[in-house]
Design an enzyme around this catalytic site. Structure first.
Site, PDB file in Angstrom:
ATOM      1  N   HIS A 109       0.677  -1.313   0.500  1.00  0.00           N
ATOM      2  CA  HIS A 109      -0.072   0.056  -0.053  1.00  0.00           C
ATOM      3  C   HIS A 109       0.656   1.412   0.048  1.00  0.00           C
ATOM      4  O   HIS A 109       0.507   2.488   0.313  1.00  0.00           O
ATOM      5  CB  HIS A 109      -0.993   0.083   1.234  1.00  0.00           C
ATOM      6  CG  HIS A 109      -2.206  -1.002   1.156  1.00  0.00           C
ATOM      7  ND1 HIS A 109      -2.578  -1.576   2.282  1.00  0.00           N
ATOM      8  CD2 HIS A 109      -2.584  -1.284   0.002  1.00  0.00           C
ATOM      9  CE1 HIS A 109      -4.044  -2.123   1.771  1.00  0.00           C
ATOM     10  NE2 HIS A 109      -3.599  -2.435   0.028  1.00  0.00           N
ATOM     11  N   SER A 178      -7.554  -9.137   8.831  1.00  0.00           N
ATOM     12  CA  SER A 178      -8.631  -9.490   8.551  1.00  0.00           C
ATOM     13  C   SER A 178      -8.576 -11.709   7.771  1.00  0.00           C
ATOM     14  O   SER A 178      -9.305 -11.813   8.297  1.00  0.00           O
ATOM     15  CB  SER A 178     -10.266  -9.327   8.224  1.00  0.00           C
ATOM     16  OG  SER A 178      -9.703  -9.147   6.655  1.00  0.00           O
ATOM     17  N   ASN A 202      -4.016 -13.084  15.364  1.00  0.00           N
ATOM     18  CA  ASN A 202      -5.230 -11.861  15.529  1.00  0.00           C
ATOM     19  C   ASN A 202      -6.051 -12.237  16.740  1.00  0.00           C
ATOM     20  O   ASN A 202      -6.030 -12.463  17.119  1.00  0.00           O
ATOM     21  CB  ASN A 202      -6.093 -11.754  14.476  1.00  0.00           C
ATOM     22  CG  ASN A 202      -6.179 -11.494  13.095  1.00  0.00           C
ATOM     23  OD1 ASN A 202      -5.777 -10.329  12.701  1.00  0.00           O
ATOM     24  ND2 ASN A 202      -7.134 -12.730  11.603  1.00  0.00           N
ATOM     25  N   ALA A 220      -0.559  -9.909  18.935  1.00  0.00           N
ATOM     26  CA  ALA A 220       0.220 -10.463  18.351  1.00  0.00           C
ATOM     27  C   ALA A 220       1.895 -10.132  19.348  1.00  0.00           C
ATOM     28  O   ALA A 220       2.658 -10.709  19.052  1.00  0.00           O
ATOM     29  CB  ALA A 220       0.818 -10.161  16.835  1.00  0.00           C
TER      30      ALA A 220
END
Ligand SMILES: [Zn+2]
Length: 239
Positions: A109, A178, A202, A220
């Site tokens: 990203h 997710s 998660n 985590a």
């Protein structure tokens, strides 16, 4: 645990949240309290580049202060101590993996400390301000810098490389993302299809995603160091 040769680690907003960064593309459509369509689309950038630059300059000031947490450091430890090709694919635009001294990092990203010249493609790396007057150090043209952040409607970065990594990995770890939304969902599918063992880390299980062989729940910063210790211990035990 078997010995793995090629490992892909996908990280998302959840891993940065444990470093206090909650300012990402949230489900309510806001990014750092701004409307996504005002700061993360090509149309917004074309209409009002200065406004968009100012948003990312502010975000930079916040992200430059953030510190990596135990999960980031566990990944670095794995890279240093486990004899596999270990690549990190991150959806995060912060540089916490870099700060944790990890390597082989692909920011699909984009990343907050980069701007790309729309004239020549040069990547300018800086935590300083970039604006509509910034001169490209490569082509010397002013006013063509865009934050190197993937806006909505733009293609993700490094996808050819990521696809190659996913097809050849034998272990795929997904951390703080997710796993049901693109691109993470597509990544685990590819890795699984080509034979990787797959884990997700998660806070909560992500629906009943059957592409993951194992679901490890919890922070985590706690679960990943324990997992990395288990992996490095398995080297010594040969089991
Ligand atoms: Zn340029």
């Amino acid at each position: 645990m078997k010995i793995f040769k090629n490992i892909v680690i996908l990280t998302g907003a959840g891993i940065s949240a444990e470093s206090g960064l909650a300012t990402f593309r949230a489900s309510n459509g806001l990014w750092n309290n701004h409307k996504v369509e005002d700061v993360a689309t090509i149309e917004a950038f074309q209409k009002n580049p200065q406004y968009v630059h100012e948003f990312y300059n502010e975000l930079k000031k916040e992200l430059v202060k953030a510190k990596p947490n135990a999960a980031h450091l566990a990944i670095t430890k794995l890279q240093n101590e486990y004899p596999a090709d270990i690549n990190i694919v991150t959806q995060n635009v912060d540089t916490l993996h870099e700060k944790a001294k990890s390597k082989n990092i692909y920011h699909v990203h984009g990343q907050i400390n980069q701007a790309v010249c729309l004239n020549c493609g040069h990547i300018l790396e800086t935590f300083g301000d970039v604006d509509t007057e910034t001169v490209c150090p490569n082509c010397q043209v002013a006013g063509m810098m865009k934050p190197n952040i993937v806006f909505f409607g733009e293609n993700l970065l490094y996808m050819d490389k990521v696809d190659e990594l996913l097809r050849s990995c034998d272990l795929f770890l997904s951390i703080g993302t997710s796993g049901v939304v693109f691109p993470a969902a597509a990544f685990v599918q590819t890795a699984k299809y080509y034979g990787a063992l797959t884990y997700e880390f998660n806070l909560e299980p992500t629906s009943n995603n059957f592409y993951f062989d194992h679901h490890i729940m919890g922070k985590a910063g706690v679960t990943l160091p324990a997992f990395v210790d288990e992996m490095t211990a398995s080297l010594k035990n040969g089991d």
